[in-house]
Design a protein around this motif. Structure first.
Motif, mmCIF file in Angstrom:
data_model
loop_
_atom_site.group_PDB
_atom_site.id
_atom_site.type_symbol
_atom_site.label_atom_id
_atom_site.label_comp_id
_atom_site.label_asym_id
_atom_site.label_seq_id
_atom_site.Cartn_x
_atom_site.Cartn_y
_atom_site.Cartn_z
ATOM 1 N N GLU A 196 12.230 13.438 -16.617
ATOM 2 C CA GLU A 196 12.921 12.178 -16.916
ATOM 3 C C GLU A 196 13.291 11.442 -15.628
ATOM 4 N N GLY A 197 13.736 12.207 -14.632
ATOM 5 C CA GLY A 197 14.062 11.612 -13.331
ATOM 6 C C GLY A 197 12.832 10.984 -12.690
ATOM 7 N N LEU A 198 11.700 11.666 -12.814
ATOM 8 C CA LEU A 198 10.457 11.130 -12.260
ATOM 9 C C LEU A 198 10.044 9.836 -12.964
ATOM 10 N N LYS A 199 10.272 9.768 -14.277
ATOM 11 C CA LYS A 199 9.952 8.540 -15.022
ATOM 12 C C LYS A 199 10.789 7.376 -14.507
ATOM 13 N N LYS A 200 12.089 7.644 -14.272
ATOM 14 C CA LYS A 200 12.969 6.595 -13.759
ATOM 15 C C LYS A 200 12.503 6.132 -12.379
ATOM 16 N N VAL A 201 12.190 7.094 -11.517
ATOM 17 C CA VAL A 201 11.717 6.767 -10.167
ATOM 18 C C VAL A 201 10.425 5.958 -10.250
ATOM 19 N N LEU A 202 9.536 6.367 -11.137
ATOM 20 C CA LEU A 202 8.261 5.671 -11.305
ATOM 21 C C LEU A 202 8.491 4.221 -11.757
ATOM 22 N N ASN A 203 9.374 4.033 -12.727
ATOM 23 C CA ASN A 203 9.688 2.677 -13.203
ATOM 24 C C ASN A 203 10.277 1.820 -12.074
ATOM 25 N N ASP A 204 11.170 2.422 -11.284
ATOM 26 C CA ASP A 204 11.767 1.697 -10.161
ATOM 27 C C ASP A 204 10.708 1.303 -9.138
ATOM 28 N N GLN A 220 0.834 -1.207 0.000
ATOM 29 C CA GLN A 220 0.000 0.000 0.000
ATOM 30 C C GLN A 220 0.870 1.260 0.000
ATOM 31 N N GLN A 221 1.948 1.252 0.762
ATOM 32 C CA GLN A 221 2.848 2.407 0.798
ATOM 33 C C GLN A 221 3.503 2.635 -0.562
ATOM 34 N N ILE A 222 3.939 1.552 -1.194
ATOM 35 C CA ILE A 222 4.563 1.683 -2.514
ATOM 36 C C ILE A 222 3.551 2.206 -3.529
ATOM 37 N N ALA A 223 2.314 1.698 -3.452
ATOM 38 C CA ALA A 223 1.265 2.172 -4.365
ATOM 39 C C ALA A 223 0.990 3.657 -4.148
ATOM 40 N N GLN A 224 1.023 4.104 -2.909
ATOM 41 C CA GLN A 224 0.823 5.528 -2.595
ATOM 42 C C GLN A 224 1.950 6.371 -3.202
ATOM 43 N N LYS A 225 3.178 5.895 -3.068
ATOM 44 C CA LYS A 225 4.319 6.604 -3.655
ATOM 45 C C LYS A 225 4.190 6.671 -5.174
ATOM 46 N N ILE A 226 3.764 5.559 -5.775
ATOM 47 C CA ILE A 226 3.580 5.530 -7.229
ATOM 48 C C ILE A 226 2.560 6.584 -7.640
ATOM 49 N N GLY A 227 1.465 6.672 -6.913
ATOM 50 C CA GLY A 227 0.437 7.677 -7.205
ATOM 51 C C GLY A 227 0.972 9.092 -7.089
ATOM 52 N N ASP A 228 1.756 9.346 -6.051
ATOM 53 C CA ASP A 228 2.337 10.684 -5.857
ATOM 54 C C ASP A 228 3.285 11.051 -6.998
ATOM 55 N N VAL A 229 4.140 10.106 -7.379
ATOM 56 C CA VAL A 229 5.110 10.367 -8.453
ATOM 57 C C VAL A 229 4.386 10.550 -9.782
ATOM 58 N N GLU A 230 3.352 9.745 -10.032
ATOM 59 C CA GLU A 230 2.575 9.900 -11.273
ATOM 60 C C GLU A 230 1.939 11.283 -11.338
ATOM 61 N N GLN A 231 1.410 11.742 -10.211
ATOM 62 C CA GLN A 231 0.778 13.065 -10.177
ATOM 63 C C GLN A 231 1.810 14.155 -10.449
ATOM 64 N N GLU A 232 2.965 14.034 -9.836
ATOM 65 C CA GLU A 232 4.012 15.036 -10.043
ATOM 66 C C GLU A 232 4.500 15.025 -11.497
ATOM 67 N N ALA A 233 4.637 13.836 -12.074
ATOM 68 C CA ALA A 233 5.066 13.722 -13.477
ATOM 69 C C ALA A 233 4.028 14.364 -14.393
ATOM 70 N N GLU A 234 2.765 14.170 -14.077
ATOM 71 C CA GLU A 234 1.684 14.759 -14.874
ATOM 72 C C GLU A 234 1.724 16.291 -14.787
ATOM 73 N N GLU A 235 2.019 16.816 -13.604
ATOM 74 C CA GLU A 235 2.153 18.269 -13.440
ATOM 75 C C GLU A 235 3.314 18.798 -14.286
ATOM 76 N N HIS A 236 4.438 18.088 -14.275
ATOM 77 C CA HIS A 236 5.585 18.509 -15.090
ATOM 78 C C HIS A 236 5.206 18.530 -16.570
ATOM 79 N N LYS A 237 4.511 17.484 -17.005
ATOM 80 C CA LYS A 237 4.096 17.381 -18.402
ATOM 81 C C LYS A 237 3.187 18.556 -18.784
ATOM 82 N N LEU A 238 2.260 18.891 -17.898
ATOM 83 C CA LEU A 238 1.335 19.997 -18.150
ATOM 84 C C LEU A 238 2.074 21.337 -18.240
ATOM 85 N N VAL A 239 3.014 21.555 -17.344
ATOM 86 C CA VAL A 239 3.783 22.811 -17.352
ATOM 87 C C VAL A 239 4.624 22.899 -18.623
#
Length: 117
Positions: A83-91, A26-45
């Motif tokens: 790009e760093g967020l993508k790597k973190v997300l994949n990990d 559950q903790q890992i899934a929460q982190k994945i959600g947070d990183v996905e949201q941040e990556a989406e914000e970067h993409k939008l900006v």
């Protein structure tokens, strides 16, 4: 008589281990959600800044401090961060999958069946 408390203790230990696995997942899934949201914000900006002139000023939050920069300065930093967020997300996804496999193996090894109440 001594057999029953030992079995109850083993059951408690198995339940505790199962709960630990589930909490970790559950903790890992929460982190994945947070990183996905941040990556989406970067993409939008990046999408917003792309059509703007390079010398236009913009503002960027760095460690809680709002700093003035130009679009030309900000875009490369945003791309690097994205790009760093993508790597973190994949990990994190790999880590989640590994932990899920570990849980499945543990369930088979200990003959655990989950009962939904």
């Amino acid at each position: 008589m001594a057999q029953q408390p030992a079995a109850a203790k083993k059951q408690q230990d198995l339940q505790l281990q199962y709960t630990t696995y589930k909490n970790t997942l559950q903790q890992i899934a929460q982190k994945i959600g947070d990183v996905e949201q941040e990556a989406e914000e970067h993409k939008l900006v990046l999408k917003t800044l792309d059509p703007l002139p390079a010398d236009r000023k913009c503002f960027r939050m760095i460690n809680g401090v709002l700093v003035e920069r130009t679009v030309e300065d900000v875009i490369p930093a945003l791309k690097t961060n994205a790009e760093g967020l993508k790597k973190v997300l994949n990990d994190l996804v790999k880590q989640y999958q590994n932990k899920q496999e570990e849980l499945d193996k543990w369930k088979k090894k200990n003959n655990v069946q989950v009962v939904q109440s």
